[in-house]
Motif scaffolding. Structure first.
Motif, PDB file in Angstrom:
ATOM      1  N   HIS A 158       0.820  -1.217   0.000  1.00 25.08           N
ATOM      2  CA  HIS A 158       0.000   0.000   0.000  1.00 25.08           C
ATOM      3  C   HIS A 158       0.846   1.255   0.000  1.00 25.08           C
ATOM      4  CE1 HIS A 158      -4.090  -1.725   0.906  1.00 25.08           C
ATOM      5  NE2 HIS A 158      -3.323  -2.754   1.179  1.00 25.08           N
ATOM      6  N   THR A 171      -5.080   4.306  -0.434  1.00 22.33           N
ATOM      7  CA  THR A 171      -4.618   3.147  -1.202  1.00 22.33           C
ATOM      8  C   THR A 171      -5.742   2.164  -1.446  1.00 22.33           C
ATOM      9  OG1 THR A 171      -3.995   1.994   0.816  1.00 22.33           O
ATOM     10  CG2 THR A 171      -2.307   3.362  -0.218  1.00 22.33           C
ATOM     11  N   HIS A 172      -6.862   2.371  -0.792  1.00 27.51           N
ATOM     12  CA  HIS A 172      -8.036   1.515  -0.990  1.00 27.51           C
ATOM     13  C   HIS A 172      -9.280   2.271  -0.536  1.00 27.51           C
ATOM     14  CE1 HIS A 172      -6.981  -0.471   3.214  1.00 27.51           C
ATOM     15  NE2 HIS A 172      -6.876   0.831   3.235  1.00 27.51           N
ATOM     16  N   SER A 174     -11.327   1.010   1.613  1.00 28.91           N
ATOM     17  CA  SER A 174     -11.696   0.516   2.944  1.00 28.91           C
ATOM     18  C   SER A 174     -11.842   1.607   4.018  1.00 28.91           C
ATOM     19  CB  SER A 174     -10.693  -0.549   3.401  1.00 28.91           C
ATOM     20  OG  SER A 174     -10.633  -1.593   2.457  1.00 28.91           O
ATOM     21  N   GLN A 177     -15.270   2.400   5.057  1.00 24.88           N
ATOM     22  CA  GLN A 177     -15.950   1.518   6.024  1.00 24.88           C
ATOM     23  C   GLN A 177     -16.021   2.214   7.374  1.00 24.88           C
ATOM     24  OE1 GLN A 177     -14.653  -2.494   6.673  1.00 24.88           O
ATOM     25  NE2 GLN A 177     -14.036  -2.824   4.547  1.00 24.88           N
ATOM     26  N   ARG A 198      -1.696   3.694  -5.744  1.00 26.31           N
ATOM     27  CA  ARG A 198      -0.632   2.850  -5.195  1.00 26.31           C
ATOM     28  C   ARG A 198       0.627   3.014  -5.996  1.00 26.31           C
ATOM     29  NH1 ARG A 198      -3.299  -2.799  -3.284  1.00 26.31           N
ATOM     30  NH2 ARG A 198      -5.126  -1.794  -2.380  1.00 26.31           N
ATOM     31  N   GLN A 212     -11.903   1.165  -7.292  1.00 27.88           N
ATOM     32  CA  GLN A 212     -12.305   0.049  -6.441  1.00 27.88           C
ATOM     33  C   GLN A 212     -13.781   0.213  -6.093  1.00 27.88           C
ATOM     34  OE1 GLN A 212      -9.986  -0.307  -2.808  1.00 27.88           O
ATOM     35  NE2 GLN A 212      -8.622  -1.808  -3.771  1.00 27.88           N
ATOM     36  N   GLU A 214     -15.973  -0.957  -2.748  1.00 29.00           N
ATOM     37  CA  GLU A 214     -15.940  -1.582  -1.427  1.00 29.00           C
ATOM     38  C   GLU A 214     -17.368  -1.941  -1.040  1.00 29.00           C
ATOM     39  OE1 GLU A 214     -12.905  -1.368   0.109  1.00 29.00           O
ATOM     40  OE2 GLU A 214     -13.358  -2.193   2.072  1.00 29.00           O
ATOM     41  N   PHE A 251      -5.808  -9.974   5.377  1.00 27.14           N
ATOM     42  CA  PHE A 251      -5.918  -8.513   5.431  1.00 27.14           C
ATOM     43  C   PHE A 251      -5.988  -8.151   6.905  1.00 27.14           C
ATOM     44  CE2 PHE A 251      -8.195  -9.852   1.553  1.00 27.14           C
ATOM     45  CZ  PHE A 251      -7.437  -9.188   0.598  1.00 27.14           C
ATOM     46  N   THR A 254      -9.679  -7.789   8.293  1.00 25.84           N
ATOM     47  CA  THR A 254     -10.669  -8.871   8.269  1.00 25.84           C
ATOM     48  C   THR A 254     -10.089 -10.125   8.911  1.00 25.84           C
ATOM     49  OG1 THR A 254      -9.934  -9.296   6.003  1.00 25.84           O
ATOM     50  CG2 THR A 254     -12.053  -8.193   6.258  1.00 25.84           C
ATOM     51  N   GLY A 285     -11.046  -8.976  -2.708  1.00 29.91           N
ATOM     52  CA  GLY A 285     -10.649  -9.459  -1.396  1.00 29.91           C
ATOM     53  C   GLY A 285     -11.852  -9.291  -0.489  1.00 29.91           C
ATOM     54  N   GLY A 287     -13.748 -10.604   3.642  1.00 30.10           N
ATOM     55  CA  GLY A 287     -13.541 -11.240   4.939  1.00 30.10           C
ATOM     56  C   GLY A 287     -14.540 -10.738   5.962  1.00 30.10           C
ATOM     57  N   ALA A 308     -17.074  -7.762   4.679  1.00 33.65           N
ATOM     58  CA  ALA A 308     -16.725  -6.675   3.764  1.00 33.65           C
ATOM     59  C   ALA A 308     -15.993  -7.255   2.563  1.00 33.65           C
ATOM     60  CB  ALA A 308     -15.846  -5.651   4.469  1.00 33.65           C
ATOM     61  N   PHE A 309     -15.965  -6.478   1.504  1.00 35.92           N
ATOM     62  CA  PHE A 309     -15.168  -6.875   0.335  1.00 35.92           C
ATOM     63  C   PHE A 309     -14.652  -5.621  -0.357  1.00 35.92           C
ATOM     64  CE2 PHE A 309     -19.397  -6.212  -1.472  1.00 35.92           C
ATOM     65  CZ  PHE A 309     -19.112  -5.446  -2.582  1.00 35.92           C
ATOM     66  N   GLY A 310     -13.593  -5.808  -1.151  1.00 39.36           N
ATOM     67  CA  GLY A 310     -13.108  -4.724  -2.002  1.00 39.36           C
ATOM     68  C   GLY A 310     -12.779  -5.330  -3.347  1.00 39.36           C
TER      69      GLY A 310
HETATM   70  N1  DAH Z   1      -8.790  -3.012   0.750  1.00 39.30           N
HETATM   71  C1  DAH Z   1      -8.260  -4.224   0.161  1.00 39.30           C
HETATM   72  C2  DAH Z   1      -7.256  -3.862  -0.894  1.00 39.30           C
HETATM   73  O1  DAH Z   1      -7.361  -2.852  -1.492  1.00 39.30           O
HETATM   74  C3  DAH Z   1      -9.350  -5.029  -0.451  1.00 39.30           C
HETATM   75  C4  DAH Z   1     -10.257  -5.593   0.578  1.00 39.30           C
HETATM   76  C5  DAH Z   1     -10.030  -6.832   1.102  1.00 39.30           C
HETATM   77  C6  DAH Z   1     -11.330  -4.872   1.026  1.00 39.30           C
HETATM   78  C7  DAH Z   1     -10.852  -7.382   2.042  1.00 39.30           C
HETATM   79  C8  DAH Z   1     -12.185  -5.408   1.995  1.00 39.30           C
HETATM   80  C9  DAH Z   1     -11.919  -6.664   2.490  1.00 39.30           C
HETATM   81  O2  DAH Z   1     -13.231  -4.759   2.467  1.00 39.30           O
HETATM   82  O3  DAH Z   1     -12.763  -7.195   3.406  1.00 39.30           O
HETATM   83  O4  DAH Z   1      -6.373  -4.621  -1.152  1.00 39.30           O
END
Ligand code: DAH
Length: 342
Positions: A158, A171-172, A174, A177, A198, A212, A214, A251, A254, A285, A287, A308-310
């Motif tokens: 990151h 960098t994301h 997240s 959240q 990044r 991205q 999220e 991660f 998560t 990703g 978790g 959550a996921f991204g």
């Molecule tokens: N933020 C992570 C990334 O950019 C991706 C990610 C993974 C987001 C798992 C999430 C998560 O919310 O639960 O690599």
């Protein structure tokens, strides 16, 4: 009529007749002029001829000569104009009618935008709303609140531009959240689209700036079953029968963590530059939200759980549309982009 009057008429007819001939723009209008000026029965020159016998004998010769001269002049002008019009008509039929037509250019949505809208559509049906956050983000939201211990190796992936005063290019997505959890009480189901940055090489599968999306669901009693069922439903909606797989991952924010891959749609699993030869393309990703993240955002982690996921809509667009190199998404080449116009 006297000779002088007749000569006047000849002069008048000369100038008006010649300019009318010049102005004729079609063969039809030229033929009308011909009839009007030199028509045998009622043309203007014929009318003048009819006046000759009324003149004294010695004046008839010069008058007749003037009328004849004018007739020769007008005949020549009519012929010249006729030739010019014919030539023009020939030239216009010589245009190459088989040349392709000129299309009007229609704007189109970028393939990444198309995929983001599709993702939003699928999650909207599942009750998710959309939230946005800042691209210049604080260190705390980007890392600290997401349970990255300082100097943890997970931060190596990151690296980004630091803007000073604890602010960096996120960098994301997240960190949104945390912003959402601070602002709204559970139950929460939110989708966060946005750009992230990044220090990545610009190669067939990486770009230093990318989009991205999220996702976050927090409520009482949320389990890994919800995560897996929702993401499986999602990929079915988005990619149909394409094979997918979950892999255990890590991660900081998560626990447990997973990554989801789709079988590379470009090489159908045999390995190509777009999937780095693996036959699989990582699209997200995910978790179970780490209790430390809920606590940092002020949510009771004894009472609530979440998943959550991204995901990277650019990578998904590559799979969806068979785009072999992620850099094509950034070239702004109209020849590439217009293929996505619907
Ligand atoms: N933020 C992570 C990334 O950019 C991706 C990610 C993974 C987001 C798992 C999430 C998560 O919310 O639960 O690599």
């Amino acid at each position: 009529m006297t000779l002088a009057e007749l000569l006047d008429q000849v002069q008048l007819l000369k100038s008006s007749g010649l300019s009318a001939i010049d102005a004729a723009s079609t063969e039809e209008s030229l033929s009308e002029e011909r009839t009007r000026l030199v028509g045998r029965k009622a043309g203007a020159l014929t009318e003048l001829m009819k006046a000759l016998p009324s003149l004294p004998v010695e004046e008839r010769r010069p008058a007749g000569a003037a009328i004849n001269d004018l007739k020769a002049l007008i005949d020549a002008a009519l012929d010249a104009r006729g030739a010019a019009l014919t030539q023009h008509a020939v030239r216009s039929t010589q245009q190459d009618l088989s040349l392709p037509g000129r299309r009007t250019w229609r704007g189109a949505k970028h393939p990444t935008t198309l995929v983001m809208e599709e993702i939003e559509g699928i999650f909207r049906e599942l009750g998710f709303t959309v939230a946005l956050g800042p691209e210049a983000e604080t260190d705390w939201y980007n890392f600290g609140a997401l349970n990255f211990p300082s100097d943890h190796p997970a931060m190596d992936m990151h690296d980004t531009l630091y803007l000073g005063d604890g602010v960096l290019l996120r960098t994301h997505t997240s960190p949104v959240q945390v912003r959402t959890l601070q602002r709204y009480a559970p139950p929460i189901r939110v989708l966060v689209p946005g750009n992230v940055y990044r220090r990545d090489f610009f190669d067939p599968s990486h770009a230093p700036m990318f989009a991205q999306v999220e996702g976050l669901a927090v409520d009482e009693g949320i389990s890994f079953v919800d995560l897996k069922a929702t993401l499986t439903h999602f990929t079915k909606q988005l990619l149909g029968s394409a094979r997918t797989r979950f892999r255990p991952s890590y991660f900081p924010f998560t626990e447990p963590s997973a990554e989801m891959d789709v079988e590379c749609q470009l090489c159908k699993g045999s390995g190509c530059p777009a999937c780095k030869g693996t036959g699989w393309s990582e699209i997200l990703g995910a978790g179970m939200v780490h209790p430390g993240v809920l606590d940092a955002a002020g949510v009771d982690s004894e009472k609530y759980t979440g998943w959550a996921f991204g995901m990277g809509p650019g990578r998904i667009a590559m799979q969806r549309y068979g785009i072999p190199d992620i850099r094509l998404l950034y070239d702004s080449d109209v020849r590439f982009l217009e293929q996505f116009a619907t």
